[in-house]
Design a protein around this motif. Sequence first.
Motif, PDB file in Angstrom:
ATOM      1  N   VAL A 182       0.704  -1.219   0.015  1.00 54.38           N
ATOM      2  CA  VAL A 182       0.005   0.065  -0.094  1.00 54.38           C
ATOM      3  C   VAL A 182       0.777   1.213   0.005  1.00 54.38           C
ATOM      4  O   VAL A 182       0.489   2.253  -0.728  1.00 54.38           O
ATOM      5  N   LYS A 185       2.673   1.770  -3.543  1.00 52.29           N
ATOM      6  CA  LYS A 185       1.466   2.124  -4.572  1.00 52.29           C
ATOM      7  C   LYS A 185       1.114   3.492  -4.216  1.00 52.29           C
ATOM      8  O   LYS A 185       0.831   4.342  -5.349  1.00 52.29           O
ATOM      9  N   ASN A 186       0.378   3.685  -3.356  1.00 53.32           N
ATOM     10  CA  ASN A 186      -0.061   4.955  -3.114  1.00 53.32           C
ATOM     11  C   ASN A 186       0.859   6.070  -2.842  1.00 53.32           C
ATOM     12  O   ASN A 186       0.492   7.480  -3.180  1.00 53.32           O
ATOM     13  N   TYR A 190       0.592   9.342  -5.417  1.00 48.01           N
ATOM     14  CA  TYR A 190       0.794  11.004  -4.544  1.00 48.01           C
ATOM     15  C   TYR A 190       1.976  11.499  -5.057  1.00 48.01           C
ATOM     16  O   TYR A 190       1.832  12.918  -5.520  1.00 48.01           O
ATOM     17  N   ILE A 216      -8.731   8.892  -5.271  1.00 47.12           N
ATOM     18  CA  ILE A 216      -7.356   9.560  -5.305  1.00 47.12           C
ATOM     19  C   ILE A 216      -7.213  10.787  -4.517  1.00 47.12           C
ATOM     20  O   ILE A 216      -6.129  10.854  -3.721  1.00 47.12           O
ATOM     21  N   ILE A 219      -6.424   9.294  -1.124  1.00 46.25           N
ATOM     22  CA  ILE A 219      -5.144   8.597  -0.945  1.00 46.25           C
ATOM     23  C   ILE A 219      -4.017   9.730  -0.819  1.00 46.25           C
ATOM     24  O   ILE A 219      -3.108   9.701   0.088  1.00 46.25           O
ATOM     25  N   CYS A 220      -4.293  10.932  -1.384  1.00 47.86           N
ATOM     26  CA  CYS A 220      -3.168  11.970  -1.361  1.00 47.86           C
ATOM     27  C   CYS A 220      -3.144  12.618  -0.016  1.00 47.86           C
ATOM     28  O   CYS A 220      -2.100  12.905   0.573  1.00 47.86           O
ATOM     29  N   CYS A 223      -1.485  10.300   2.308  1.00 49.61           N
ATOM     30  CA  CYS A 223      -0.096   9.954   2.367  1.00 49.61           C
ATOM     31  C   CYS A 223       0.752  11.243   2.694  1.00 49.61           C
ATOM     32  O   CYS A 223       1.906  11.189   3.115  1.00 49.61           O
ATOM     33  N   TYR A 248      -0.563   3.185   7.717  1.00 44.24           N
ATOM     34  CA  TYR A 248      -1.272   3.735   6.469  1.00 44.24           C
ATOM     35  C   TYR A 248      -2.753   3.928   6.800  1.00 44.24           C
ATOM     36  O   TYR A 248      -3.370   4.934   6.685  1.00 44.24           O
ATOM     37  N   GLU A 252      -5.282   6.908   7.434  1.00 41.56           N
ATOM     38  CA  GLU A 252      -6.441   7.444   6.573  1.00 41.56           C
ATOM     39  C   GLU A 252      -7.702   7.499   7.338  1.00 41.56           C
ATOM     40  O   GLU A 252      -8.481   8.426   7.102  1.00 41.56           O
TER      41      GLU A 252
END
Length: 429
Positions: A182, A185-186, A190, A216, A219-220, A223, A248, A252
Amino acid sequence: MEILDLNVNENFDDWGIKRTSKQKKIIISNEAKEYEVYEIPIDILTYNLNNGRMFMEVKRLENEENKNLADLKKTDPENYNNEIENIIWSTNEERNSATKRDIENFGQMEPGVVLDEGTVIDGNRRFTCLRRLHREHPDDERFNYFLAAIIKVDGKKITNRLLKEYELRVQFGVDEKVPYSVINKNMSIYKLIEEDSFDYNTIADLLGNDMTPGKINKICKTCKLVEEFLEYINKENEYQIAEDMKVYWPLEVLSDYLSRDSKNLSALELETRKHLFFDYLLTLDLSLMTQNLRDGLIKKIFKDNDETNDLITQHRNIVGDTVINIINGAQTVSELIDALKKYKESQTAKDDRENYENKLNKLSARNQVDIPLNECKMARKCLDNVNVKPLVKAANTTAENLLSEIEKILSDIVNQVENIRLEIAQKDE
C-alpha cells in the motif's frame, strides 16, 4: 558499460539489436499501436528508477547509503543496475523465483517495453530474471537478450508525460499482475500528483478498477499524513517504517476526521490532536489499531474538546519526554522499532494505555446515561412537529378516522409517560 541511446546512433546492428517476428500492442494516449519486438542485449539496458513497485525501497537505500540513484545511473550504470536488481528481487523473492524458473524453462513469453535511451519501462521483473539467468548461464543465447518493443520519444506524438501515463497504467492499472504494498502504490500515486502535475481525474482513469477522483484525493491526503508522521519521528523518506508499522490505514482514518472537522479546530488544536494520534501509533499496544483509534479516540474522545484536552495533558504528564527521547536517540529504523517494542513493555506505556482506556470507558458510560434524556428530547421534538389542524378542518370520513387513530396513539403516549414518571418517582422511595 555503454547504454543504448538511439538518439546518438540509430543503427540497430551497431548495438547488437535483432528484429523478431513478434509484435506488441501498446496503448498510449488511448491509441493502440502495434510495435515491432526486438532482441536487445541485456547489458545495454538500464532499469526504470520511477517504478512504483520499489518506491520505499529506493528511498531507504538512498538514505542509508547516502546515494542518489538518479546520479548513479548517469555516472555508473552497471552499479546502478546492480542496486536496482537487488531491490526488485528482494521485494518478492518467491514470485521472482517462479518467474525466473518459467523463463529458464520456456523463455521470455511476454515482451517488455524499452525507451530509445535504454530504460526498461515495462518488464523490470523479467529483465531482472534474465540478468540473473545470464550470469548463471553466460553461454546460453536465450538469456543474452531482452525481448522488447522500442519507443522513441519525439516530444510531439510521444511525450514524456504520455509515457508516464503508460507506465502508470502498466504498473497499477487493470493489467497489474503482482500486488503492490500500500505504501509503494499510494505514495507513487501521490508523488505523481505532487511532483508531475497529474490531476485526480487522469490518475483515476488510468488506474481503472472502480477508482474515482475522490478516492485519489483521499489517497493524497493520507499520504501527506504519512510524510508528516515520518517527519514527526525524524525519519523523513523512510517509507519502509510506515509499511513495517502498518500506519497507512490508521492515518487514513485520521485523514477522514481532519477533512470533516478541521474547519472547527484551530491550527494548534489540529497539531496537538495529530501528535497525540502519532504518539499512540508509536506506543499504544492495541489490537485492531485502526478500528480502536477510529471508534475510540476519534468518534468518542475527539468529539468532546474538554475530554480531549484532559487526555492530552494526562498523556504528556505520564509519558513526559520518553517518546521524544526514543525518537531522537534512534539512529536507524531498526533501532527505533526495537526501542519502541521495549518501551511498550514498560510501566510508563502501560499507565498511558490505562489512561486512554479509562477515558474511553468514562465517555462510553456517560453516553449510556445520556440515552434516556436524548430519547425524551427526540420524542418531544417529534410531537412538536405534529399538525392536526388540516384534519380537524377537513370534516370528512377519512379525516375523522385518522383523528380517531391519532387519539388512540396519544392515549398510549400519555400512559407511557405516566409509567416513566412512576419509575422516576421510585428513586425517592
